[in-house]
Design a protein around this motif. Structure first.
Motif, short mmCIF file in Angstrom:
data_model
loop_
_atom_site.label_atom_id
_atom_site.label_comp_id
_atom_site.label_asym_id
_atom_site.label_seq_id
_atom_site.Cartn_x
_atom_site.Cartn_y
_atom_site.Cartn_z
N LEU A 114 0.68 -1.11 0.10
CA LEU A 114 -0.23 -0.03 -0.02
C LEU A 114 0.74 1.24 0.02
O LEU A 114 1.83 1.62 0.83
CB LEU A 114 -0.80 0.14 1.46
N ASN A 115 0.80 2.12 -0.43
CA ASN A 115 1.27 3.51 -0.92
C ASN A 115 1.12 4.44 0.20
O ASN A 115 -0.12 4.77 0.06
CB ASN A 115 1.07 3.80 -2.75
N VAL A 116 1.64 4.93 0.41
CA VAL A 116 1.50 6.12 1.94
C VAL A 116 2.13 7.33 1.27
O VAL A 116 3.00 7.53 1.02
CB VAL A 116 1.83 5.86 3.31
N MET A 117 1.12 8.50 1.06
CA MET A 117 1.51 9.73 0.20
C MET A 117 1.93 10.51 1.11
O MET A 117 0.55 10.38 2.43
CB MET A 117 0.41 10.07 -0.66
N ILE A 118 2.93 11.58 1.81
CA ILE A 118 3.18 11.99 2.25
C ILE A 118 2.76 13.87 2.43
O ILE A 118 3.96 13.81 1.05
CB ILE A 118 4.03 11.99 3.58
N ALA A 119 1.80 14.20 2.84
CA ALA A 119 1.44 14.98 2.56
C ALA A 119 1.84 16.40 3.16
O ALA A 119 1.39 16.41 4.50
CB ALA A 119 0.57 15.30 1.55
N SER A 120 2.53 17.94 2.85
CA SER A 120 2.84 19.00 3.62
C SER A 120 3.48 19.59 3.11
O SER A 120 4.08 19.88 2.28
CB SER A 120 3.50 18.38 4.78
N PRO A 121 3.33 21.24 4.33
CA PRO A 121 4.57 21.86 3.03
C PRO A 121 5.48 21.97 3.40
O PRO A 121 5.89 20.90 4.12
CB PRO A 121 3.31 23.29 3.86
N SER A 122 5.88 23.44 3.30
CA SER A 122 7.99 22.85 3.58
C SER A 122 8.30 23.78 5.10
O SER A 122 9.05 23.01 5.45
CB SER A 122 8.52 24.03 2.89
N ASP A 123 7.53 23.67 6.36
CA ASP A 123 8.33 23.70 8.05
C ASP A 123 8.03 22.47 8.48
O ASP A 123 8.28 22.56 9.70
CB ASP A 123 7.37 25.01 8.27
N ASN B 5 6.64 -1.72 9.44
CA ASN B 5 6.65 -2.77 8.72
C ASN B 5 7.12 -3.47 9.35
O ASN B 5 6.81 -5.43 9.41
CB ASN B 5 8.20 -2.38 7.29
N THR B 6 8.57 -3.62 9.43
CA THR B 6 9.24 -4.54 10.84
C THR B 6 8.04 -5.25 10.97
O THR B 6 8.76 -6.42 12.03
CB THR B 6 10.53 -3.78 11.58
N ILE B 7 7.61 -4.69 11.99
CA ILE B 7 6.76 -5.42 13.47
C ILE B 7 6.09 -6.16 12.69
O ILE B 7 5.09 -7.38 13.71
CB ILE B 7 6.92 -4.63 14.64
N HIS B 8 5.27 -5.26 11.94
CA HIS B 8 3.65 -5.66 11.74
C HIS B 8 3.23 -6.60 10.40
O HIS B 8 2.45 -6.76 9.88
CB HIS B 8 2.70 -4.26 11.97
N SER B 9 4.09 -6.45 9.28
CA SER B 9 3.81 -6.89 8.32
C SER B 9 3.23 -7.96 7.73
O SER B 9 2.79 -8.41 6.91
CB SER B 9 4.85 -6.54 6.72
N LYS B 10 4.35 -8.79 8.49
CA LYS B 10 4.32 -10.70 8.21
C LYS B 10 2.84 -10.57 9.13
O LYS B 10 2.23 -11.31 8.28
CB LYS B 10 5.04 -11.51 9.26
N GLN B 11 1.71 -10.29 9.47
CA GLN B 11 1.13 -10.52 10.83
C GLN B 11 -0.08 -9.97 10.23
O GLN B 11 -0.89 -10.45 9.74
CB GLN B 11 1.19 -9.78 12.19
N PHE B 12 -0.32 -8.45 9.02
CA PHE B 12 -0.99 -7.95 8.20
C PHE B 12 -1.63 -7.94 7.24
O PHE B 12 -2.25 -8.73 6.25
CB PHE B 12 -1.51 -6.84 8.68
N GLY B 13 0.16 -9.06 6.66
CA GLY B 13 0.07 -9.16 4.87
C GLY B 13 0.54 -8.09 3.73
O GLY B 13 0.42 -8.07 3.24
N ILE B 14 0.51 -7.20 4.86
CA ILE B 14 0.77 -6.10 4.49
C ILE B 14 2.11 -5.06 4.62
O ILE B 14 2.98 -5.32 5.30
CB ILE B 14 -0.52 -5.00 4.96
N MET B 15 2.77 -4.47 3.41
CA MET B 15 3.96 -3.54 3.60
C MET B 15 4.04 -2.53 3.24
O MET B 15 2.80 -2.01 1.94
CB MET B 15 4.74 -4.43 2.48
N LEU B 16 3.86 -1.19 3.69
CA LEU B 16 3.30 0.35 3.27
C LEU B 16 4.92 1.20 2.59
O LEU B 16 5.50 0.33 2.98
CB LEU B 16 3.43 0.82 5.00
N ASN B 17 4.79 1.31 1.87
CA ASN B 17 5.54 1.93 1.00
C ASN B 17 5.10 3.31 1.27
O ASN B 17 3.96 4.10 0.77
CB ASN B 17 5.54 1.91 -0.52
N PRO B 18 6.89 4.36 2.01
CA PRO B 18 5.97 5.87 2.05
C PRO B 18 6.68 6.42 0.76
O PRO B 18 7.96 6.12 0.27
CB PRO B 18 7.21 6.60 3.23
#
Length: 290
Positions: A8-17, A33-46
């Motif tokens: 799952l792609n996780v978009m980080i959105a913010s101004p410059s500050d 990801n290190t702790i939960h990815s295997k348990q949930f079957g999900i890998m988060l991609n920032p």
């Protein structure tokens, strides 16, 4: 050992500050990801504009960002402090445009606003725009606030776990992918071997429709579920019951209510396990097919 996971792609959105917070979100996702990815079957991609957007001519800058990363994002994390951002010509700021378009597609968006002390060179006009937008957003959903980096990073990890367990949009993605992938369907059928302690926890929780309490105090741990009540002081006994709870949580049969490891309840899969135990419990160990 390798394991299959949905990305799952996780978009980080913010101004410059809030550059520090942007990195903290990435760190929190990698730790999750290190702790939960295997348990949930999900890998988060920032993902973010500074790492995942390539130069391109032929359109508004924000429109190019939207096409390159926003449209492929499943989760958006918005972060603000003193600035709302620069106008895109169509929206009051690029970050607001990203959040608005993401929410319009009924995707998951979480907004965090810093309450740290303001810097000396604050742009008053930008702060006022942010306050106005915050008021608008508070009428449209639930925001969260933080005043230090440690608290912020922990919030990100905790809230990601909550969303991945309960959010309808995320569950829809998972269910659709699993239903179209025969391999995923086979993998999702777990063979779970329960020991006596795990069986007692599920049986007592289901029979009496009660939570599992694992309350730590100076004298040890008070452990209660249904008719089972123990004051755990001996290290071996404490380890046995703690391991049973952790294993049931990893299997997805128990869920931590408060994220402190003190109060748990049966999940939907946990209730299925309880129903199986009522008819199959004939010895100290049993294998469940869930």
């Amino acid at each position: 050992m390798a394991h299959q996971a949905i990305i799952l792609n996780v978009m980080i959105a913010s101004p410059s500050d809030v550059a520090e917070e942007r990195q903290l979100v990435r760190d929190a996702i990698y730790e999750w990801n290190t702790i939960h990815s295997k348990q949930f079957g999900i890998m988060l991609n920032p993902i973010g504009w500074e790492t995942h957007v390539a130069p391109q001519m032929g359109g508004r800058a924000q429109e190019i960002i939207n096409k390159q990363i926003l449209e492929n994002s499943d989760i958006l994390i918005g972060i603000f402090w003193t600035r709302l951002g620069t106008s895109t010509g169509e929206y009051v700021s690029g970050t607001v445009e990203e959040i608005t378009k993401h929410v319009e597609k009924e995707k998951l968006a979480s907004i965090y606003i810093s309450q740290k002390a303001y810097p000396n060179n604050i742009n008053v006009e930008q702060l006022q725009l942010l306050r106005q937008q915050t008021t608008t957003w508070m009428d449209q959903g639930l925001l969260d606030f933080y005043d230090n980096h440690i608290d912020f990073k922990q919030k990100i990890k905790n809230h990601l776990t909550l969303h991945l367990q309960d959010n309808e949009y995320i569950q829809g993605i998972i269910n659709n992918l699993n239903s179209s992938n025969p391999i995923s369907q086979v993998i999702s059928k777990q063979r779970i071997e329960l020991n006596d302690a795990m069986i007692q926890i599920i049986t007592n929780s289901g029979k009496f429709n009660t939570d599992v309490q694992f309350l730590r105090h100076l004298g040890g741990v008070s452990f209660h579920v249904g008719e089972l009540g123990l004051n755990l002081k001996d290290g071996r006994e404490l380890a046995k019951w703690q391991d049973a709870i952790e294993s049931l949580t990893q299997y997805g049969l128990l869920k931590d209510r408060g994220y402190k490891g003190e109060l748990f309840h049966l999940t939907n899969e946990g209730w299925k396990a309880f129903d199986q135990l009522q008819t199959q419990l004939k010895e100290n160990k049993i294998i469940l097919h869930l």
